[in-house]
Scaffold this motif. Sequence first.
Motif, PDB file in Angstrom:
ATOM      1  N   ILE A  75      22.516 -19.187 -14.898  1.00 60.65           N
ATOM      2  CA  ILE A  75      23.861 -18.769 -14.521  1.00 60.65           C
ATOM      3  C   ILE A  75      24.699 -18.474 -15.772  1.00 60.65           C
ATOM      4  O   ILE A  75      25.461 -17.501 -15.816  1.00 60.65           O
ATOM      5  CB  ILE A  75      24.530 -19.847 -13.651  1.00 60.65           C
ATOM      6  N   GLU A  76      24.556 -19.315 -16.808  1.00 61.10           N
ATOM      7  CA  GLU A  76      25.317 -19.090 -18.029  1.00 61.10           C
ATOM      8  C   GLU A  76      24.957 -17.759 -18.668  1.00 61.10           C
ATOM      9  O   GLU A  76      25.831 -17.006 -19.120  1.00 61.10           O
ATOM     10  CB  GLU A  76      25.062 -20.230 -19.016  1.00 61.10           C
ATOM     11  N   ILE A  77      23.662 -17.462 -18.702  1.00 66.43           N
ATOM     12  CA  ILE A  77      23.221 -16.185 -19.293  1.00 66.43           C
ATOM     13  C   ILE A  77      23.757 -15.008 -18.494  1.00 66.43           C
ATOM     14  O   ILE A  77      24.285 -14.038 -19.053  1.00 66.43           O
ATOM     15  CB  ILE A  77      21.684 -16.141 -19.379  1.00 66.43           C
ATOM     16  N   LEU A  78      23.635 -15.088 -17.169  1.00 64.69           N
ATOM     17  CA  LEU A  78      24.116 -13.998 -16.324  1.00 64.69           C
ATOM     18  C   LEU A  78      25.631 -13.843 -16.431  1.00 64.69           C
ATOM     19  O   LEU A  78      26.161 -12.724 -16.476  1.00 64.69           O
ATOM     20  CB  LEU A  78      23.716 -14.247 -14.869  1.00 64.69           C
ATOM     21  N   ALA A  79      26.332 -14.972 -16.466  1.00 61.80           N
ATOM     22  CA  ALA A  79      27.796 -14.937 -16.466  1.00 61.80           C
ATOM     23  C   ALA A  79      28.372 -14.390 -17.765  1.00 61.80           C
ATOM     24  O   ALA A  79      29.483 -13.844 -17.774  1.00 61.80           O
ATOM     25  CB  ALA A  79      28.347 -16.328 -16.192  1.00 61.80           C
ATOM     26  N   TRP A  80      27.624 -14.547 -18.874  1.00 64.09           N
ATOM     27  CA  TRP A  80      28.139 -14.088 -20.157  1.00 64.09           C
ATOM     28  C   TRP A  80      27.457 -12.808 -20.657  1.00 64.09           C
ATOM     29  O   TRP A  80      28.129 -11.913 -21.174  1.00 64.09           O
ATOM     30  CB  TRP A  80      27.960 -15.188 -21.212  1.00 64.09           C
ATOM     31  N   ALA A  81      26.162 -12.718 -20.507  1.00 63.65           N
ATOM     32  CA  ALA A  81      25.434 -11.578 -21.068  1.00 63.65           C
ATOM     33  C   ALA A  81      25.762 -10.275 -20.341  1.00 63.65           C
ATOM     34  O   ALA A  81      25.979  -9.231 -20.978  1.00 63.65           O
ATOM     35  CB  ALA A  81      23.929 -11.848 -21.015  1.00 63.65           C
TER      36      ALA A  81
END
Length: 306
Positions: A75-81
């Motif tokens: 989720i962190e990768i999707l939310a920021w990248a």
Amino acid sequence: MLAPLALAGCSTDNMRLFHPVGLMGGLEYHYTMWITGIMLLIIVPTVLMTIIFPLRYHHSRNAKYTPDWHFSAVIEILAWAIPLGMVVVLAYMSVSAIYRIDPWTTPALADAPGASLPPVKVEVIATDWQWVFVYPDENIATIDDLVVPAGRRVQLTMTATEAMNGFYIPQVAPMVDAMPAMISKDAFEIDQPAEFTGFSTDFSGAGFSWMYFKTRILAQADYDAWVKSVQASQNQLTYDVFTQKIAQPQVNYGAVPSYFSAPNAGSLFGKVVMDAMMGKTYPVPDSLTKSVSSTEGEAPASPAAK
């Protein structure tokens, strides 16, 4: 998402941005569609999640309850990248568009068919509430009628007497502000005879609703004949005529065009810019702010058209 089509009767005929003509209009449409599409990649999933999450995790659905959950690498990768990547792409597209259609250098028109021909120079002066087009090389001027030849680059140099107005021909040229005491530029080239409508995009007072103009693209021979006919006009646009009559606030109902021979056309634009820099203004009479008829048949004719 279907609302704009519903408002347009499921047709884009009246949406002039969807029917660009010429290289500058085509590039504006191209970048608008690309940037809109990229932004929809963020907007559409966000809207869907806003709908799906409350439905899925509503207390009545008995969804799995995990009070100690606090981190997900995915989720962190999707939310920021993804948003970061979108911002980078949007920035690249925006900068590319700005440099390609830059009206001061017009790199997009470098390979246009009319690039080898001398450009047509038109000086645009926005007044309250008319558009004055001065042709310094031809020594003529018009009001609310921009006439240029097909197959040649048109270089527009713009300013305003009193209020800022956005010069815009949606199918043809990008919107550029015409501002008092400042000089801005725009450019376009249309290779076939045609007719378009231009207008102001910035609300500028009582006569704003009537502040539009024709844009006529003529064959070169027809343009030459038109120039000669205007040069023979008995109405002359001098600096005194401009300041005492044309620049005074007035509503040109129906955008009725006027034509002038202008023996000193080359100096008029510079004087208008200098006047604005020195603080010269043209106050709007109270009568125009209190009673502006919207019925063309009842409206008095523009003094400039007499």
